[in-house]
Enzyme design. Structure first.
Site, mmCIF file in Angstrom:
data_model
loop_
_atom_site.group_PDB
_atom_site.id
_atom_site.type_symbol
_atom_site.label_atom_id
_atom_site.label_comp_id
_atom_site.label_asym_id
_atom_site.label_seq_id
_atom_site.Cartn_x
_atom_site.Cartn_y
_atom_site.Cartn_z
ATOM 1 N N GLU A 79 44.903 46.429 37.660
ATOM 2 C CA GLU A 79 44.686 47.863 37.513
ATOM 3 C C GLU A 79 44.444 48.503 38.872
ATOM 4 O O GLU A 79 43.884 47.883 39.778
ATOM 5 C CB GLU A 79 43.487 48.111 36.585
ATOM 6 C CG GLU A 79 43.760 47.594 35.172
ATOM 7 C CD GLU A 79 42.668 47.925 34.177
ATOM 8 O OE1 GLU A 79 41.565 48.340 34.596
ATOM 9 O OE2 GLU A 79 42.922 47.764 32.977
ATOM 10 N N CYS A 332 33.920 51.821 39.014
ATOM 11 C CA CYS A 332 33.589 50.583 39.722
ATOM 12 C C CYS A 332 33.085 49.533 38.747
ATOM 13 O O CYS A 332 32.223 49.811 37.925
ATOM 14 C CB CYS A 332 32.498 50.837 40.759
ATOM 15 S SG CYS A 332 33.028 51.918 42.059
#
Ligand code: SF4
Length: 359
Positions: A79, A332
């Site tokens: 990703e 994150c």
């Protein structure tokens, strides 16, 4: 460039190919209209193959971030995230399928390392995203952007310094005026504290911004959160970064994820302040993003404020940064964990790089 000239492509055409691929993100030979037909065919059939395909695209309803799920040729998925910001367009890139560092708060770390990405797969993420931006002026218009990426951060899946063999050539392509032409300060390599890799990166002569994920000023706690701390002592890492920032006259970024009730106390803030005081660092405080199957929670907003205020007593430059793309699991530590095997992704299901699949 010299290789193209060596195989008989004229200097003029070689320059056009570089400009077209890296500057204009034209990845289809039909688009290379300022090149002879023979060259365009040869180019698309053998030279300009990006070894990944867009499998899914998810757009955040909150901040316009776009998460790309790429299918690699062997079926693994990675990703990358495109983030529109006020004065820049940043992409967050992956360098590995999974990660062997095993940080306890990170989704990717729970996958283990499945394999290293190649240079082509690393640079290909930027090129595929730029090709997507070029084909989606609606996204560009709504964020007042052109179709170019201005900043790159290596904060996606993997520890970049654990894959230097592919990373260093990828950085050279990104920084080269004939490549993506990015300024060194606009490319940030983030590390959990891989000292050997840091030394090799600096020795390679490739200069980029560096970010260190710190997450606890207390050695035992840091080792529990980030096992890499047992291999590379935090003091040694910070001393080395001091040397680099002195020699290169720049700051290093320190990333500190605030985890509720874990590392967000005022004792932590004071110890962190003492550890960093006098060093050439900027500190990013990042409230933890909830991740399924990870037993940590975000900090209370009041604790974030108190932590920042306490830390600011040590003369440090501090920013509180909320991760983008939380609603599409692009923040994150949220990048994919689902069980992956080679060829687990149907080629038929993967769409061409230029396709847009709205999430
Ligand atoms: S935080 Fe970074 S280094 Fe740690 S496990 Fe996750 S991807 Fe790897």
């Amino acid at each position: 460039m010299s290789w193209l000239e060596h195989i008989g492509v004229s200097g003029v055409h070689a320059k056009r190919i570089f400009a077209q691929v890296y500057r204009e993100a034209c990845l289809e030979w039909q688009e290379g209209t300022n090149l002879p037909l023979k060259l365009r065919r040869h180019w698309t059939e053998s030279w300009c193959k990006i070894p990944l395909q867009v499998s899914r695209v998810l757009t955040s309803n909150y901040d316009g971030s776009v998460k790309f799920v790429f299918a690699l040729e062997d079926g693994y998925e990675i990703e990358s995230v495109l983030m529109p910001e006020t004065s820049r367009t940043t992409v967050c890139l992956s360098t590995q399928v999974g990660c062997r560092q095993g940080c306890r708060f990170c989704h990717t770390g729970r996958m283990g390392l499945l394999r290293q990405l190649t240079t082509e797969e690393i640079v290909g993420q930027v090129m595929a995203i730029e090709a997507w931006m070029r084909r989606h002026p609606d996204w560009n218009d709504s964020h007042h952007r052109g179709s170019r990426v201005s900043n790159v951060v290596f904060m996606g899946m993997g520890e970049p310094l654990d894959n230097l063999e592919a990373l260093i050539p990828a950085l050279k392509i990104m920084l080269d005026p004939w490549g993506l032409g990015l300024a060194p300060r606009r490319v940030t390599v983030s590390t959990a504290g891989h000292l050997d890799g840091l030394r090799q990166l600096v020795d390679s002569g490739v200069h980029t911004a560096i970010a260190l994920s710190l997450h606890s000023p207390f050695r035992q706690e840091r080792s529990r959160l980030m096992p890499i701390n047992k291999r590379f002592d935090l003091d040694d890492v910070l001393d080395f970064l001091d040397q680099v920032t002195r020699e290169q006259n720049r700051h290093c970024l320190v990333q500190y994820t605030l985890i509720g009730g874990k590392n967000d106390t005022l004792d932590h803030a004071r110890a962190l302040g003492e550890l960093l005081q006098g060093r050439a660092v900027k500190v990013n405080l990042i409230p933890f993003n909830p991740v399924d199957s990870v037993a940590f929670v975000p900090p209370e907003p009041l604790m974030v404020q108190k932590f920042r205020d306490t830390l600011s007593n040590y003369g440090l430059r501090i920013m509180v940064r909320y991760s983008k793309g939380q609603d599409i699991a692009a923040a994150c530590g949220q990048l994919i964990r689902k069980k992956q095997t080679r060829k687990s992704v149907s080629k038929a299901a993967a769409t061409q790089v230029s396709s847009y699949v709205s999430g």
